[in-house]
Design a protein around this motif. Structure first.
Motif: not given
Length: 247
Positions: A55-57, A59, A72, A74-76
């Motif tokens: 997972y990556a975020d 901000e 935000l 946020s993705t796999w």
């Protein structure tokens, strides 16, 4: 000497492993014009450089003068995969022009904010762009984005009338309205109205089957123009406007 070096290395904290997520933003600087439908997009890219999924975020933050579509991302990310997420950035009419900054992770994106030029179109200079309702996939600004392939549609099937409206903080003079609707399932009947203490109809279109119709009328000073939609040409009987320009 080698023993001392080995002891020193053992006492020092280990360097952190490199971050497997590579973050980039495009463009790296953003010119922006105030107005409800003059938004620009930032492309936020997250790349997984490792051999494992994760997972990556990212901000996002900005001064209150700027409006971010999201704060935000946020993705796999499968191994070796890159995800690109567009984020709309806008500023309301009247926001002070100047230099601002958006923070995306550890990246700073300078924003140069300006008001529409006096020579800009009336649509670009509009302080308000509103409608009776809309659908998420066919938003209001799709009727003013200069792209006839996108369109606004109302959110009420087979319910008439609907309306689409432009408004200005100071009066403008209008004498023409060009309405472009999707081919085959666009608008059939509508009125062009201007505000003068109340809505006044200055032009009417009935039985339309063309993609674009131009309505001309005597010049009128006004602070708002609206298209009052009365019927469509099938396909669910929705109000659909691909482009509206006034002059």
């Amino acid at each position: 000497m080698k023993i001392m070096s080995a002891l020193l290395c053992a006492l020092l904290p280990a360097a952190p492993p490199p971050d497997p997520v590579h973050l980039t933003v495009d463009p790296r600087s953003l010119p922006l014009t105030t107005g409800p439908c003059n938004a620009r997009e930032l492309s936020v890219r997250l790349a997984n450089t490792s051999t494992q999924p994760l997972y990556a975020d990212a901000e996002l933050s900005a001064p209150r003068a700027l409006h971010l579509q999201r704060t935000l991302v946020s993705t796999w990310l499968p191994a070796g995969y890159t995800s690109t997420v567009p984020v709309r950035v806008s500023a309301t009419t009247g926001t002070p022009p100047g230099d601002y900054r958006i923070r995306v992770g550890a990246i700073d994106v300078p924003v140069t904010l300006s008001a529409p030029a006096p020579s800009a179109t009336l649509v670009t200079r509009a302080a308000e762009v509103t409608a009776a309702s809309f659908r998420a996939k066919n938003p209001i600004c799709a009727a003013t984005d200069g792209d006839p392939a996108t369109f606004w549609s109302d959110g009420t099937t087979k319910y008439w009338p609907d309306w689409f409206q432009l408004g200005w903080n100071t009066p403008v003079t209008v004498s023409r309205a060009d309405v472009t609707t999707p081919p085959g399932n666009g608008l059939r009947d509508w009125d062009v109205q201007v505000w003068s203490g109340g809505w006044q109809t200055v032009a009417s279109v009935r039985g339309n089957t063309a993609t674009t119709r131009t309505s001309r009328f005597p010049p009128r000073p006004t602070s708002a123009v609206r298209i009052l939609t009365l019927s469509g040409n099938g396909l669910g009987d929705l109000s659909r406007i691909a482009e509206l320009t006034v002059s």
